[in-house]
Design an enzyme around this catalytic site. Sequence first.
Site, PDB file in Angstrom:
ATOM      1  CD  GLU A 164      41.890  15.691  64.642  1.00 52.60           C
ATOM      2  OE1 GLU A 164      42.245  16.855  64.914  1.00 52.60           O
ATOM      3  OE2 GLU A 164      41.647  14.846  65.507  1.00 52.60           O
ATOM      4  CD  GLU A 168      44.522  12.139  66.999  1.00 57.96           C
ATOM      5  OE1 GLU A 168      43.876  12.910  67.731  1.00 57.96           O
ATOM      6  OE2 GLU A 168      45.231  12.512  66.055  1.00 57.96           O
TER       7      GLU A 168
HETATM    8  O1  IFM Z   1      46.482  16.740  70.175  1.00 57.10           O
HETATM    9  C1  IFM Z   1      45.423  16.636  69.263  1.00 57.10           C
HETATM   10  C2  IFM Z   1      45.889  15.991  67.982  1.00 57.10           C
HETATM   11  O2  IFM Z   1      46.950  16.682  67.405  1.00 57.10           O
HETATM   12  C3  IFM Z   1      44.753  15.927  66.977  1.00 57.10           C
HETATM   13  N1  IFM Z   1      43.562  15.368  67.559  1.00 57.10           N
HETATM   14  C4  IFM Z   1      43.126  15.820  68.849  1.00 57.10           C
HETATM   15  C5  IFM Z   1      44.291  15.809  69.828  1.00 57.10           C
HETATM   16  C6  IFM Z   1      43.827  16.288  71.217  1.00 57.10           C
HETATM   17  O3  IFM Z   1      43.329  17.591  71.128  1.00 57.10           O
END
Ligand code: IFM
Length: 440
Positions: free
Chosen positions: A157, A333
């Site tokens: 990210e 994710e």
């Molecule tokens: O926990 C985070 C992760 O580290 C990166 N993406 C979003 C998740 C939830 O906020």
Amino acid sequence: MTFPDGFLWGTATAAHQVEGGNHGNDWWAWEQVPGHIKNGDRSDPACDHYRRYASDFDLLKRLHQNAHRLSLEWSRIEPTPGEFSQPAIQHYREVLQALVDRGMVPLVTLHHFTNPTWVADAGGWEAPETADRFARYAERVATELGGLARFWITINEPTVIAYQGYVRGEWPPGKRDLGAAARALVTMVRGHWMAYTRIKSLHPDAQIGVAHHLRVFDPARPFMPQDRAVAAAFNRVFNETILKSLRLGRLVFPLTRAGSATGPAHTQDFIGLNYYARELVRFNRRYRDELFGERVLPADAPRSDLNWELYPEGLFRALRSLSRERLPIIVTENGIADAADAMRPDFLLSHLGAMKRAIQSGVPVRGYFHWTCFDNFEWAEGYSAKFGLIACDPATQERRVRHSARLYAEICRANDLPVSVELPPAPRADEEPAGPTDLR
Ligand code: IFM
């Protein structure tokens, strides 16, 4: 149609959020300052996963997961500049081997938000040299561990790092400076280019990408041209800039305002998609530092414990738009903060339904990693935001399998969504004990 053969089903974690004991990075320093983390929480012990990884993987395997995404902690591997810790490398070798031994495909992230303290002290991502430092670390990891994993994420990210750390100032290094955000992003893009090239030269078969956080931005008032314009600007800056720069091998606007670097084109073998929510954007002159866009949530929108809108259609839309990149996609994710586990079953079914629809329409999705297996250290939210399929109490280290974990296990086992969805009966509290239950 079931999901494609060999589809990867797993959960995702990040070292700093689960391991405990990471005291050599910028996040640990940030956590020590009162007011930075909700309730004064700290990332030690988190889930004590550094020591408990083997039994944790046993549990995930019992829940029919065939893959696992994790990150390596740079500050453990390279605690001082150019000095690599053999014990830390050996530890991660054993971690990856433990996954392989269980028949679980590892997907390894090299950088998930944390910088070693010495990198942060030398300017962090704002310093152009950090790209070289990151590439040297990536090369060493690929040399030592490259044979144990095929799928690699260089940076998790990048836009979130830039936004939270350099625009909002809520994460390290705590700046509120658009120019610094752009410079940090440029270094990350260059770091990715260099790491990609070095890993590929050692392991040509490695499959490498970034994990890209994509939010769907819609105009709050679709009939207002200003709202449509800011939503389109958000989409371009947050969702498209990085991917386009990596595809073309050169920086694209607005990064061009912070640098003019070029690199190799097509340095992603797959796209990692982190999808959580949609945001509605309305034009507001006072939001100068945020491209004049104010983010709003309609009063009646279904939302998670963190007030993020639950919008499964957004996963379908994100996958469709990413398919234009003509690369395989892995959902690296997707998850929900839901302490009561009341919304998560439906969240899973609706989002996986949207993903299945995208696959049926021709989008090449190869795997899905739910965020996350265990409740863990959720950055500035501390332990208050509970994203886990499995509850984990940092005080006792007790793991308790939630109902949604069983539902997800059934999906992983069948490689499909249930035909008629029977949600688990109402739980005693909101969870029930983990055990060697036969989930078939
Ligand atoms: O926990 C985070 C992760 O580290 C990166 N993406 C979003 C998740 C939830 O906020």
